[in-house]
Design a protein around this motif. Structure first.
Motif, short mmCIF file in Angstrom:
data_model
loop_
_atom_site.label_atom_id
_atom_site.label_comp_id
_atom_site.label_asym_id
_atom_site.label_seq_id
_atom_site.Cartn_x
_atom_site.Cartn_y
_atom_site.Cartn_z
N THR A 1 0.85 -1.18 0.00
CA THR A 1 0.00 0.00 0.00
C THR A 1 0.89 1.24 0.00
O THR A 1 2.12 1.13 0.08
CB THR A 1 -0.95 -0.01 1.22
N GLU A 2 0.26 2.39 -0.08
CA GLU A 2 1.02 3.64 -0.11
C GLU A 2 1.71 3.85 1.24
O GLU A 2 1.12 3.61 2.30
CB GLU A 2 0.09 4.81 -0.41
N GLN B 1 7.99 5.89 6.59
CA GLN B 1 9.18 5.77 5.75
C GLN B 1 10.46 5.68 6.59
O GLN B 1 11.43 5.05 6.19
CB GLN B 1 9.26 6.97 4.80
N ASP C 1 7.22 1.45 -1.66
CA ASP C 1 5.86 1.23 -1.18
C ASP C 1 5.92 0.52 0.17
O ASP C 1 6.94 -0.06 0.54
CB ASP C 1 5.09 0.37 -2.19
N TRP C 2 4.83 0.54 0.88
CA TRP C 2 4.74 -0.10 2.19
C TRP C 2 4.33 -1.56 1.99
O TRP C 2 3.22 -1.86 1.61
CB TRP C 2 3.73 0.64 3.04
N SER D 1 -1.56 -3.87 -5.34
CA SER D 1 -1.85 -2.70 -4.52
C SER D 1 -3.17 -2.90 -3.77
O SER D 1 -4.15 -3.39 -4.35
CB SER D 1 -1.93 -1.44 -5.39
N TYR E 1 -5.77 -1.12 -0.39
CA TYR E 1 -6.01 -0.04 0.57
C TYR E 1 -5.80 -0.59 1.97
O TYR E 1 -6.30 -1.66 2.31
CB TYR E 1 -7.43 0.50 0.43
#
Length: 225
Positions: A122-123, A129, A156-157, A202, A204
């Motif tokens: 995910t983002e 970070q 990305d996470w 990807s 959410y």
């Protein structure tokens, strides 16, 4: 293809002893993860080394007191016991993912149509970070290229959910443990260093991964609770 969900849940942890049984709003974390996974209607098994975890989960729990270095090794050990011979592929949901969603599980399964190993991401929020407990992933399209903890400013996470075809999981314990895996403490690097491809999708995610006691406090402070 018959699929099973496997939840590795080791009681002992150098950073957080008894983590699977930490209480999240009055419910043991491993019970939250198990219930979230069974919402997918996919057969779900908890893999543990401790009777206390078994007592929380109940029947769909496999006790294996063998020492394993990571959750994928524990999944491979369970498959080798032949208890899971009816299944062709597996989704490994790490036991510290109380906010796992059915979508994350299904995305891993869909990716197994193309790859023998899959995962989700995910983002990456800016505050994550710089968190060494948060795993960063570098990818090209829907294929993972690398994973690390120390990368800052990009990536990305990566979330703790994996898909495996049976043959890939059975082979895992035969793969060499390279220096990068030892340094990063990331089990998925064993696949990459051995030349395997990992598909990624990807998703959410607005939850918390429980890596430390401090994360329990963060979980309780989330606005959505």
């Amino acid at each position: 293809m018959k699929t099973a969900i496997l939840i590795p849940a080791r009681y002992g942890s150098t950073r957080f002893e008894g983590k699977p049984l930490c209480m999240l709003d009055g419910v043991p974390m491993i019970k939250r993860v198990y219930d979230a996974c069974t919402a997918s209607k996919i057969p779900t098994y908890v893999l543990t080394d401790d009777q206390r975890i078994y007592n929380v989960v109940g029947g769909n729990c496999i006790i294996d007191r063998e020492e394993y270095d990571n959750g994928t090794e524990r999944c491979a050990g369970a498959v080798a016991m032949h208890t899971l011979d009816d299944y062709d592929q597996f989704v490994n949901v790490q036991g510290d993912m109380p906010d796992v969603t059915v979508d994350m599980i299904h995305k891993c399964i869909v990716s197994l149509n193309q790859y023998e190993v899959s995962t989700v991401y995910t983002e990456m929020p800016e505050e994550e970070q710089n968190n060494p407990n948060s795993v960063k992933m570098v990818r090209a399209g829907n294929q993972a290229l690398w994973f690390g903890r120390g990368m800052t400013g990009y990536g990305d996470w990566h979330l703790g959910v994996y898909g495996y075809r049976r043959n890939a999981l059975e082979m895992y314990s035969t793969l060499r443990v390279e220096q990068e895996e030892q340094v990063e403490k990331l089990e998925q690097l064993r696949w990459l260093k051995a030349g395997w491809q990992i598909g990624c999708s990807s998703v959410y995610f607005n939850g918390v991964e429980i890596n430390s006691p401090e994360d329990v406090d963060i979980w309780h402070k989330q606005d959505s609770r």
